[in-house]
Design an enzyme around this catalytic site. Structure first.
Site, PDB file in Angstrom:
ATOM      1  N   SER A  50      -7.268  27.812 -13.074  1.00 51.55           N
ATOM      2  CA  SER A  50      -7.086  26.307 -12.818  1.00 51.55           C
ATOM      3  C   SER A  50      -8.119  25.789 -11.704  1.00 51.55           C
ATOM      4  O   SER A  50      -9.504  26.061 -11.773  1.00 51.55           O
ATOM      5  CB  SER A  50      -5.769  25.832 -13.043  1.00 51.55           C
ATOM      6  OG  SER A  50      -5.804  24.420 -12.872  1.00 51.55           O
TER       7      SER A  50
ATOM      8  N   HIS B  18      -2.386  24.979 -20.999  1.00 56.56           N
ATOM      9  CA  HIS B  18      -2.751  25.510 -19.830  1.00 56.56           C
ATOM     10  C   HIS B  18      -2.160  26.803 -19.230  1.00 56.56           C
ATOM     11  O   HIS B  18      -3.037  27.396 -18.489  1.00 56.56           O
ATOM     12  CB  HIS B  18      -2.566  24.328 -18.855  1.00 56.56           C
ATOM     13  CG  HIS B  18      -3.267  24.304 -17.440  1.00 56.56           C
ATOM     14  ND1 HIS B  18      -4.621  24.328 -17.268  1.00 56.56           N
ATOM     15  CD2 HIS B  18      -2.875  24.574 -16.269  1.00 56.56           C
ATOM     16  CE1 HIS B  18      -5.088  24.692 -16.015  1.00 56.56           C
ATOM     17  NE2 HIS B  18      -3.926  24.878 -15.521  1.00 56.56           N
TER      18      HIS B  18
END
Length: 703
Positions: free
Chosen positions: A557, A672
């Site tokens: 991320s 995610h």
């Protein structure tokens, strides 16, 4: 996978040099941002196939995949409490037979005794089969104090956008004619049994530039949502606006929160009639809990004589009457400490503190003379996490673990010693390894802590994997090696079992030492985070623990910005990097999905003054056709609606054009977090191990 030239036709039509892309018009890979675009997915399929063709034939791949699946599906795992509802505990259980999970419930008494008798509430796998969807569990919010009605969130494919349905905890069924909301990035919470706070996608003007709700409405049971009454709104440039309530004893305190930026919030108390009154918290303070009629928040900047990092309390009754009372101090961490977690039970406040990255648990009790504190006797030099606290009674459930010691769940009460409720079994022989905490000196003299794990008795340099995050106040604490932070379980264990070294680096940008540690890597100071990472790698080389070219950088991320930047800046030092669900193109990140919400962290690339410093480290813009560039592995999900898959896709395209070595793996779903179930997580762990062995491990010498 050795880079191919499938994009040669596209490149031939582009006159601008690849390394000079500062505008959309100069970027030949914009088409890869079409998430479900036919051409883009064809390219993804080609890269996936090439990666699997190379890595799945490596001898360690099938062994690692099977071992990872066994660890992840182990039925001896701790049934962690999802929530405590009065005298009941819920848990989401995942194993080989239930890859998406079973949401279940048991009595608090049997849970504390270590002999829970579970009742299934929702079988997520079966629900998906019944409805023809690939559901991923996103949690439940049950209304205190009777906890009969819950708002259940499930996501098709694991995206941040989810579906909300009302559920009856007693009958174990969804409520016929109850509250439901279609798939969206909604903010939903209970106002009372028959009313909800709701912010959701209502079309044009209802969402912020970041893609989150801008409006808060009160929705009455039995009415159409179109009739819901608006009580708050934010601005288009805000991150989001939301409503929520907290039960404190017999009093329900209701709030709305407007978030102008990722790091600022404006809270208001909500009266029964929906009108509001401002809560005088500093905008950059973090709302932590409500207890004993007080709202407790953590400072991130000085307030009077109070330093950043301190916990303060404000009386809510005075605020509701319209006064602006002075806060009182609840807890002040020392210079080496940082408050990482805060939770309340019926009459206690539980605070998890990091002290040079080791965990401590503090119990705080409000009284007429102020707040008294007690440090809980838990194993030292461990990572401690608050799993859940009881609403009735004063019990905190906390886990304690280290890199070499599996997690143990303790029940900590306000009386007596902590009691071990459950422990995970050892998954490897810890006696083979040793862990040491070291400190590296960064470019500006800052001491940066890191944890080094090596096979016991190993001498000389070893191939080394360094993982870090370095952003958003998120501290990286050492966890059991089967659960280190790859969203793929035991990669670090497998790497160590192969005779290599693993490092967890606590670089600036995280929350390891409180607000100052984060602020030292914000915006124009971002390079400090990269310098810290380089310092750790250089420190290992200086001690003859590893060698340049045998170091892999790993990040997820925000960590994608990190590993992309360090690879660009020091290709001489790193031989490979792993980039999961990554941010990479910082010129366009604020235009992609939730990217606009992070401008307070990185800067706004549309402001020339901001882009001037961002341009210096943005990974995408600084990729170069240089010899010996580190081999890259990108893993991500098509359905990640937080960090756009276009980041990794476009970076892969540049590697391909430059003829650089890269590997790429994009799952179709998973959001995610990437993996939607343990099968996918195990596969990714095995692919990553094969990649590391091939590129920087001992096998790399024979390639």
């Amino acid at each position: 996978m050795i880079a191919r030239f499938a994009l040669a036709t596209a490149l031939a039509a582009v006159a601008t040099p690849l390394a000079a892309q500062d505008t959309d018009a100069e970027d030949p890979y914009i088409w890869l941002e079409e998430i479900q675009g036919e051409r883009a997915l064809e390219q993804v399929d080609e890269w996936n196939a090439e990666t699997e063709a190379v890595l799945t034939i490596q001898p360690e791949y099938p062994v690692a995949k099977a071992w990872a699946k066994q660890i992840l599906d182990d039925t001896r795992q701790i049934a962690m409490p999802s929530a405590i509802y009065g005298d009941q505990v819920t848990n989401l259980w995942r194993d080989a037979e239930n890859p998406r999970g079973i949401w279940r419930i048991t009595s608090l008494e049997s849970y504390r005794a270590g002999n829970p008798e579970w009742r299934t509430l929702i079988d997520v796998d079966q629900l998906g089969r019944d409805e023809g969807e690939s559901y991923v569990w996103h949690g439940a919010n049950c209304l205190a104090p009777d906890y009969e009605r819950c708002l259940v969130s499930i996501s098709p494919g694991g995206t941040d956008a989810d579906i909300v349905r009302e559920f009856d905890l007693n009958t174990g069924e969804f409520v016929e004619g109850g509250f439901t909301l279609p798939q969206a990035k909604s903010n939903v919470a209970w106002f009372d049994r028959d009313t909800l706070f709701v912010g959701t996608d209502e079309g044009e003007g209802s969402l912020t530039d970041s893609g989150y709700p801008r409006l808060v409405k009160l929705w009455q049971r039995g009415t159409e949502f179109a009739q819901a009454r608006q009580i708050a709104e934010g601005e288009q440039a805000d991150v989001s606006t939301s409503g929520f309530s907290v039960l404190d004893g017999d009093t329900r305190w209701r709030f709305v929160n407007r978030s102008p930026s990722f790091w600022t919030n404006r809270f208001e108390l909500v009266r029964e009639d929906g009108s509001t009154v401002a809560v005088p918290l500093p905008e950059d303070a973090e709302f932590e809990a409500v207890l004993n009629g007080q709202v407790i928040a953590k400072l991130n900047s000085p307030l009077g004589n109070e330093r950043p990092g301190a916990l303060l309390a404000w009386p809510l009754a005075d605020i509701m009457r319209g006064s602006a009372p002075a806060p009182v101090a609840v807890f002040r961490p020392s210079e080496s400490q940082a408050i990482e977690e805060v939770a309340s039970s019926e009459s206690k406040l539980w605070v998890k503190v990091l002290d040079d990255v080791s965990g401590k648990l503090i119990e705080l009790t409000p009284g007429a003379g102020g707040w008294t504190q007690r440090e809980i006797a838990l194993p030292a030099n461990s990572t401690i996490q608050i799993a859940e606290t009881s609403g009735k009674g004063d019990t905190a459930f906390v886990t304690v673990e280290s890199m070499l010691s599996p997690p143990t769940l303790y029940a900590v009460s306000s009386e007596g010693e902590p009691v071990a409720v459950a422990s995970e079994p050892a998954q490897f022989d810890a006696s083979k390894f040793e862990v040491v905490q070291k400190f590296a000196t960064s470019k500006d003299g800052t001491q940066v802590p890191y944890y080094l794990v090596r096979p016991k008795g190993a001498e000389g340099p070893l191939p080394t994997l360094i993982h870090a995050y370095g952003g958003f106040r998120a501290a990286q604490t050492p966890k059991y090696l089967t659960a280190e932070p790859y969203r793929s379980g035991p990669l670090s264990l497998f790497w160590l079992e192969s005779g290599n070294a693993y490092v967890l680096a606590n670089i600036r940008g995280g929350g390891e030492y409180g607000p100052r540690w984060h602020e030292d890597a914000l915006r124009e100071k971002r390079q400090n985070s990269f310098d810290d990472f380089h310092a750790v790698a250089d420190d290992l080389v200086a001690q003859n623990l590893t060698t340049p070219g045998r170091i892999a950088a790993s990040g997820r991320s925000n960590g994608g910005v990190l590993v992309g930047a360090v690879a660009n800046q020091r290709p001489d030092l790193y031989g490979a990097f792993i980039s999961g669900s990554p941010l990479i193109d910082m010129r366009r990140y604020n235009k992609l999905l939730a990217g606009a919400s992070w401008m307070a962290e990185y800067g706004n690339p549309d402001v020339p003054e901001d882009w001037a410093f961002m341009r210096e480290w943005s990974p995408y813009q600084n990729m170069r056709d240089v010899p010996g560039y580190p081999a890259a592995f990108y893993y991500l999900s098509t359905l990640d609606d937080r960090v756009h898959p276009g980041h990794a896709r476009k970076a892969a395209a540049k590697h391909e054009a430059f003829g650089q070595t890269f590997y790429y793996h994009e799952y179709r779903e998973g959001g995610h977090s990437v993996g939607a179930d343990h099968e996918e997580d195990a596969k990714r762990a095995a692919l990553l191990l094969a990649f590391l062995n091939r590129e920087i491990g001992s096998e790399a010498d024979t390639q």
